[in-house]
Design an enzyme around this catalytic site. Structure first.
Site, short mmCIF file in Angstrom:
data_model
loop_
_atom_site.label_atom_id
_atom_site.label_comp_id
_atom_site.label_asym_id
_atom_site.label_seq_id
_atom_site.Cartn_x
_atom_site.Cartn_y
_atom_site.Cartn_z
N ARG A 1 -3.56 21.58 -12.97
CA ARG A 1 -2.47 20.85 -13.70
C ARG A 1 -3.22 20.44 -14.86
O ARG A 1 -2.30 19.92 -15.87
CB ARG A 1 -2.69 19.39 -12.64
CG ARG A 1 -1.63 18.66 -13.04
CD ARG A 1 -1.39 17.46 -12.02
NE ARG A 1 -0.25 16.72 -12.20
CZ ARG A 1 0.51 15.98 -11.49
NH1 ARG A 1 0.26 15.89 -10.31
NH2 ARG A 1 1.62 15.09 -12.12
N ARG B 1 0.85 -1.32 -0.11
CA ARG B 1 0.00 0.26 0.12
C ARG B 1 0.80 1.34 -0.01
O ARG B 1 0.29 2.31 0.44
CB ARG B 1 -0.86 -0.04 1.25
CG ARG B 1 -1.84 -1.14 1.02
CD ARG B 1 -3.11 -0.94 2.07
NE ARG B 1 -3.90 -2.14 2.11
CZ ARG B 1 -3.82 -3.11 2.86
NH1 ARG B 1 -2.70 -3.20 3.71
NH2 ARG B 1 -4.47 -4.16 2.96
N HIS C 1 -1.64 17.37 -25.27
CA HIS C 1 -1.52 15.84 -25.15
C HIS C 1 -2.55 15.09 -25.50
O HIS C 1 -2.52 13.81 -25.93
CB HIS C 1 -1.06 15.71 -23.57
CG HIS C 1 0.23 15.94 -23.44
ND1 HIS C 1 0.91 17.07 -23.35
CD2 HIS C 1 1.09 15.05 -22.75
CE1 HIS C 1 2.06 16.98 -22.92
NE2 HIS C 1 2.28 15.60 -22.60
N LYS D 1 2.58 11.52 -10.63
CA LYS D 1 1.76 10.54 -11.54
C LYS D 1 2.58 9.52 -11.92
O LYS D 1 3.69 9.70 -12.17
CB LYS D 1 1.40 11.35 -12.79
CG LYS D 1 0.33 12.33 -12.68
CD LYS D 1 -0.20 12.90 -14.10
CE LYS D 1 -1.29 13.56 -13.98
NZ LYS D 1 -1.73 14.36 -15.35
N GLU E 1 8.30 19.14 -24.19
CA GLU E 1 7.75 19.49 -22.84
C GLU E 1 8.17 20.88 -22.51
O GLU E 1 7.22 21.61 -21.86
CB GLU E 1 7.89 18.28 -21.89
CG GLU E 1 7.35 17.15 -22.03
CD GLU E 1 5.92 17.02 -22.24
OE1 GLU E 1 5.06 17.84 -21.82
OE2 GLU E 1 5.29 15.62 -22.27
N GLU F 1 -5.16 16.90 -10.20
CA GLU F 1 -5.89 17.38 -11.59
C GLU F 1 -7.26 17.61 -11.30
O GLU F 1 -8.02 17.13 -12.18
CB GLU F 1 -5.54 16.69 -12.43
CG GLU F 1 -5.42 17.30 -13.85
CD GLU F 1 -4.97 16.41 -15.06
OE1 GLU F 1 -3.92 16.03 -14.86
OE2 GLU F 1 -5.60 16.06 -15.95
N ASN G 1 -1.82 19.63 -20.03
CA ASN G 1 -1.90 18.68 -21.14
C ASN G 1 -2.02 19.31 -22.31
O ASN G 1 -2.60 18.76 -23.50
CB ASN G 1 -3.40 18.14 -20.79
CG ASN G 1 -3.15 17.15 -19.49
OD1 ASN G 1 -2.35 16.67 -19.20
ND2 ASN G 1 -4.56 17.08 -18.75
N LYS H 1 6.52 23.64 -12.96
CA LYS H 1 5.74 22.04 -13.03
C LYS H 1 5.46 22.22 -11.41
O LYS H 1 4.01 21.75 -11.14
CB LYS H 1 6.44 21.04 -13.35
CG LYS H 1 5.90 19.81 -13.13
CD LYS H 1 5.37 18.89 -14.07
CE LYS H 1 4.42 17.75 -13.79
NZ LYS H 1 4.64 16.59 -14.27
N HIS I 1 -1.76 12.02 -27.62
CA HIS I 1 -2.06 10.51 -27.19
C HIS I 1 -2.61 9.67 -28.45
O HIS I 1 -2.80 8.44 -28.69
CB HIS I 1 -2.97 10.54 -25.88
CG HIS I 1 -2.07 10.85 -24.98
ND1 HIS I 1 -2.59 11.27 -23.72
CD2 HIS I 1 -0.82 10.89 -24.51
CE1 HIS I 1 -1.64 11.51 -22.84
NE2 HIS I 1 -0.58 11.43 -23.24
N HIS J 1 6.97 9.92 -27.30
CA HIS J 1 6.00 10.73 -26.71
C HIS J 1 6.39 12.23 -27.08
O HIS J 1 5.50 13.06 -27.47
CB HIS J 1 5.92 10.45 -25.38
CG HIS J 1 5.10 11.59 -24.44
ND1 HIS J 1 3.64 11.33 -24.60
CD2 HIS J 1 5.27 12.54 -23.81
CE1 HIS J 1 3.28 12.46 -23.99
NE2 HIS J 1 4.11 13.05 -23.52
N1 GLY Z 1 2.46 15.56 -17.51
C1 GLY Z 1 1.59 16.19 -17.01
C2 GLY Z 1 1.24 16.13 -15.59
O1 GLY Z 1 2.13 15.77 -14.71
O2 GLY Z 1 0.23 16.60 -14.99
#
Ligand code: GLY
Length: 400
Positions: free
Chosen positions: A272, A133, A279, A155, A205, A263, A276, A253, A283, A303
């Site tokens: 957050r 956990r 993105h 993430k 990025e 997010e 994107n 960031k 994607h 990517h």
């Molecule tokens: N790569 C976008 C984020 O970490 O929210």
């Protein structure tokens, strides 16, 4: 020669059950050699052992440096090499990491160290999030993309196949968890072993950050011009430029994720979701085969390369919707060119198929597609359910 400075950026989160979840991002040439010293400070206690999940293709001396730095401080290491390919970001590889932890009888306090690019960080972070956990994870990114984006913000996750038999789609990062690292160690000298193509992919990025820098908390409005002037020198691995590039992008960031960890912020809050930009387009194409550069060379998109295309498509979509003028698309294209990134490809499917692929993006909230779109140079907003014609025009902007 004057030693290059070391930057330390604190990422602050509220405590959970009394444990401070804030952490430090340490950036500098050679800082991997301090891993053994930094680890106990970050954990708040002595560390006996760690599992190092590393990218198999890294130069052996890098792995040795990490191992040596830990051994010097009495920290024993188990190691597990993983192939750093998007296809390896799977449940099966997560299970292999979990087995390594379980077989070595790792306890709740024993950390996992991710040494590699975004694939390694996402996999090791996800395994660390769910083993017992949650055990501590330390991110040591070795690609520019992971340094300026994936290693900060917690993430983690893997790709997952969805859809009926015969109509399956690989959904990116569909299964995962938020699991903040305890420490991020960014050794800029590791970029010397990165291919020029992967370095450019990381710059995508940074260009994305340059396109949102005026709309996020703690704005860095000078970042767009600075990025435009410095993507070239960054490509030649100027360590001073790289240090500043990484520190400014990590700071941006950090300010975004610490205010909107999961997010969840409202669309207008500059949360957050702004990260994107490009993105949802990216994607939809990054797992496609059969693409090529306009000069005919085949291209399996990385990517960052898919994000580059997505930034152009977003700028064109916004212009068609009257949200911004031509200057935004021109600025994006200039920066991509300076960064050695593609802004068009051949072999894209027709627009309808691309729209279907976009609607499978997990960032589509409640079935309504939301797009982050530029409204000026360095400024963005979220547009809910944009007209399909405008999105199709966005795709046309990247057809070579
Ligand atoms: N790569 C976008 C984020 O970490 O929210």
């Amino acid at each position: 020669m004057t030693p290059l400075p070391i930057s330390r950026i604190r990422v602050s989160f509220p405590p959970d059950a009394g444990r401070d979840r804030s952490y430090e991002v340490v950036i500098g040439a050679g800082v991997l050699h301090s891993l053994g010293e930094l680890l106990p400070i970050a954990l708040g206690r002595a560390a006996g052992r760690a599992l190092v999940v590393f990218d198999e293709s890294l130069p052996r001396d890098l792995l040795k440096a990490a191992h040596g730095a830990l051994a010097e401080h009495g920290i024993e290491t188990e190691t597990l090499g993983v192939r750093a390919a998007e296809g390896e970001k799977s449940w099966a590889v997560t299970e292999a990491i979990l087995k390594a932890l379980a077989n070595a009888r790792f306890e709740r306090d024993d950390p996992v160290i991710a040494l590699g690019g975004g694939v390694i960080g996402d996999l090791a972070g996800f395994a660390a999030a769910i083993y017992r956990r949650g055990v501590p994870v330390i991110q040591c990114p070795t690609t520019l993309l992971a340094m300026v984006d994936a290693s900060v913000g917690g993430k983690t996750g893997v790709n997952f196949t969805v859809g009926p038999p015969g109509g399956e789609l690989l959904a990116k990062n569909l299964v995962g968890a938020f699991h903040q690292p305890r420490l991020v160690v960014i050794d800029t000298s590791t970029l010397r072993s990165l291919s020029p193509r992967h370095l450019s992919a990381g710059l995508a990025e940074c260009i994305k950050h340059a396109m949102i820098c005026g709309s996020v908390p703690g704005p860095d409005p000078g970042l767009t011009d600075w990025t435009r002037a410095n993507v070239g020198p960054a490509r030649s691995l100027d360590q001073g430029v790289l240090g500043e590039l990484i520190a400014r992008n990590v700071a941006l960031k950090a300010r975004v994720v610490e205010r909107d960890e999961r997010e969840e912020a409202a669309d207008e809050a500059g949360g957050r979701a702004f990260l994107n930009l490009g993105h949802t387009f990216a994607h939809a194409v990054e797992t496609l085969g059969g693409l090529g550069l306009p000069d005919g060379r085949p291209l399996d998109l990385l990517h960052g390369e898919a994000v580059a295309l997505g930034l152009v498509s977003a700028a064109r979509t916004a212009r068609v919707l009257g949200l911004c003028d031509l200057e935004v698309e021109e600025r994006v294209r200039q920066m991509l060119e300076a960064a050695g990134l593609p802004s068009a490809v051949v072999g894209l499917p027709e627009a309808r198929a691309l729209l279907t692929r976009m609607s499978h993006d997990k960032k589509a909230r409640g079935g309504v597609r939301r797009l982050v779109l530029p409204v000026g140079v360095g400024r963005v907003r979220i547009v809910a359910d944009p007209p399909e014609g405008a999105v199709e025009a966005g795709w046309d902007a990247v057809r070579g």
